[in-house]
Design an enzyme around this catalytic site. Structure first.
Site, PDB file in Angstrom:
ATOM      1  N   ASP A 209       0.845  -1.191   0.000  1.00  0.00           N
ATOM      2  CA  ASP A 209       0.000   0.000   0.000  1.00  0.00           C
ATOM      3  C   ASP A 209       0.882   1.243   0.000  1.00  0.00           C
ATOM      4  OD1 ASP A 209      -2.284   1.862   0.827  1.00  0.00           O
ATOM      5  OD2 ASP A 209      -3.299  -0.070   0.923  1.00  0.00           O
ATOM      6  N   HIS A 249      -3.440   6.009   3.828  1.00  0.00           N
ATOM      7  CA  HIS A 249      -4.235   4.877   3.354  1.00  0.00           C
ATOM      8  C   HIS A 249      -3.676   3.552   3.867  1.00  0.00           C
ATOM      9  CE1 HIS A 249      -5.823   2.022   0.264  1.00  0.00           C
ATOM     10  NE2 HIS A 249      -6.872   2.818   0.281  1.00  0.00           N
ATOM     11  N   SER A 436     -11.372  -0.583  -0.068  1.00  0.00           N
ATOM     12  CA  SER A 436     -10.060  -0.557   0.595  1.00  0.00           C
ATOM     13  C   SER A 436     -10.192  -0.857   2.078  1.00  0.00           C
ATOM     14  CB  SER A 436      -9.415   0.828   0.441  1.00  0.00           C
ATOM     15  OG  SER A 436      -8.824   0.993  -0.812  1.00  0.00           O
TER      16      SER A 436
END
Length: 542
Positions: A209, A249, A436
């Protein structure tokens, strides 16, 4: 508006005799994406998305066994040819060169590659090196009133023998009014992960990620001593500083899997699904949220080298990526147990018909693709309005590999709050929505399952089968939205399979959405309008 519909009717009249493409099972191997030497993107001359080195496009070249020296000799023949990276185990290299040197100009492709690299006898396949982005979280959830049917829905309904235009409505999906802010404790309760005797101890989960913000490899406030082998594949650096996450994220994803803010308290609000699991943080996406195919490939290779059991990937692209798919296949064939990937968040975009279908690499053979739901148990949970669906129509440069692919399982991924650290080391509980967010929930359940059932280690097909067969069926979900329903950790850890099939429990609205998704995917008219008439715009009715 009138002229647009007239244009649609004219095209429909011209091609009304075309049969709708039959839906077939996805092919088994990523190599099936090639029709001859070139991937569909290269064969069609689509180079705009190529990652460039010194202005030169880059491609992956798969070569015959023992022919790496031949490729090296070719590269030495011109100073504008460069081997960016070698992967001799896979007989693959990343090459940057001019289109003419690669044999990819329009004339060379038309006449059979001329004297370019593509014409060399030792070259098996060539595929584009493209950018891949994270499955961008939904910042503000839509209301039901804002839902729009997809472009050309009327055309697909008119040509279908099963679906009606009403079936294309968004009734029965989850919107902002269906999703209150939920903690990880709420999520764990919804998927049966609370109160279990396992916590993922001994299971290694690689998170590919945007990185991870953590203070220390030992005694970290969120992960204790459960961090291992952090690596930045963009810069090829290692260590926590190298994977610093300016985006947030990746930190959210890791927190949802394995954060344990207070290891003296069991079941706290922001404890991850598997608070005993070890996290391998891999920064393959920049702080802007994108990375090259090579960055992702090297992330998978690092996960394999560090003996990861599970890879969590909340990233993707609308176009099929045979190189990433091949690397996933290699990971699963050589010690990996599961690769869990976000389905994507672009289904609700009415002006982008191609993006409503499951993204890549969620559509790659062998992965577990994840849909997002509201935070409820399987009886009342609803599928998110934004989560991408199936059956994939194969119009993604996959040469048919992805046809009929759909999300495998679902998990909560709307207004979910997880524990993170900012890149300045400040504790922040962040609330996000998207596939996600549901993906790390499934990865966490996978870690619990693997600790409880260690015989499934390295048994990727069995693991995937049990993950799906132990999921709780969802009356509010269609099988094109989630093939198996909502993951259930209690069932998964005991390998208690579910008696009913997801198809058998669907309510009327879920059945209607399945009819619509299949009609839209299988419509030859929609395919023509989407592929060959991109400038035509039809305003979707509410």
């Amino acid at each position: 508006m009138t002229r647009n519909w007239l244009a649609v009717l004219v095209v429909a009249t011209l091609i009304i005799a075309l049969p709708a493409s039959s839906v077939a099972l996805a092919q088994e191997s990523p190599s099936d994406a090639f029709d001859g030497t070139l991937s569909p993107q290269l064969a069609d001359g689509e180079f705009d998305d190529a990652v460039r080195y010194d202005g030169l496009p880059s491609v992956y070249v798969t070569y015959d066994d023992g022919k790496n020296n031949s490729l090296a000799t070719w590269a030495e023949g011109n100073t504008d040819r460069d081997i960016i990276a070698w992967d001799n185990e896979s007989n693959r290299a990343l090459v940057a060169a001019s289109l003419s040197d690669l044999g990819l100009t329009r004339l060379q492709r038309t006449l059979g590659y001329g004297d370019g690299l593509a014409s060399e006898s030792y070259v098996e396949h060539m595929a584009l090196n493209t950018q891949v982005g994270y499955a961008e979280p939904i910042s503000v959830l839509d209301t039901a009133d804002e839902y729009e049917r997809p472009t050309y829905a009327r055309v697909a309904a008119a040509m279908s023998t099963d679906a009606t235009y009403d079936d294309f409505s968004g009734d029965g999906l989850a919107y902002s009014e269906d999703t209150e802010k939920s903690s990880m404790a709420d999520v764990k309760a919804a998927v049966g992960a609370d109160g279990l005797s396992v916590n993922g101890s001994g299971v290694r989960v690689a998170v590919i990620d945007s990185g991870l913000n953590a203070e220390n490899m030992t005694g970290d406030p969120l992960y204790g001593d459960r961090l291992a082998a952090p690596k930045n594949t963009i810069t090829n650096e290692t260590g926590l500083d190298a994977v610093r996450d300016g985006n947030g994220h990746g930190s959210w994803v890791a927190g949802a899997i394995a954060a344990d803010p207070d290891n003296t308290t069991e079941g706290e609000a922001y404890e991850g699904v598997a608070p005993g699991a070890t996290v391998i943080p891999i920064k393959a996406l920049s702080d802007e949220g994108s990375g090259s195919t090579q960055d992702i490939v090297e992330g998978i290779e690092h996960a394999q080298a560090e003996n990861a059991d599970i890879i969590s990937m909340s990233l993707g692209s609308p176009m099929y990526n045979p190189t990433i798919a091949a690397e996933i296949d290699e990971f699963l064939a050589n010690g990996g147990t599961a690769v869990i990937v976000a389905a994507g968040n672009s289904k609700s975009s009415p002006t982008a018909p191609l993006t409503r279908y499951i993204s890549s690499p969620a559509d790659a053979p062998g992965v577990i693709a994840v849909q997002a739901t509201s935070t409820n148990n399987s009886t009342t949970a609803k599928v998110s309005y934004f989560g991408e669906v199936g059956p994939d129509n194969g119009l993604d440069a996959s040469n048919g590999v992805t046809v009929d692919e759909a999300p495998d399982v679902a998990a909560p991924g709307m207004n979910v709050t997880a524990a993170t650290l900012t890149d300045n080391g400040i504790r922040r509980n962040a609330t996000l929505s998207g596939t996600s967010m549901s993906t790390p929930v499934v990865a966490g359940v996978g870690a619990l399952m693997l600790e409880a059932q260690p015989s499934l280690e390295n048994e990727s097909e069995s693991f995937r089968g049990y993950m799906m067969n132990t999921s709780a069926r969802m009356p509010n979900a269609g099988v094109t939205e989630t093939r198996a329903g909502l993951v259930n950790a209690e069932n998964a850890t005991s390998l208690t399979t579910t008696d009913e099939d997801q198809e058998d429990v669907r309510n009327d609205r879920a059945v209607a959405r399945d009819l619509a998704n299949r009609a839209y995917s299988g419509s030859s008219i929609v395919r023509v309008l989407t592929q060959w008439m991109p400038g035509m715009t039809v305003v979707a009715s509410p």
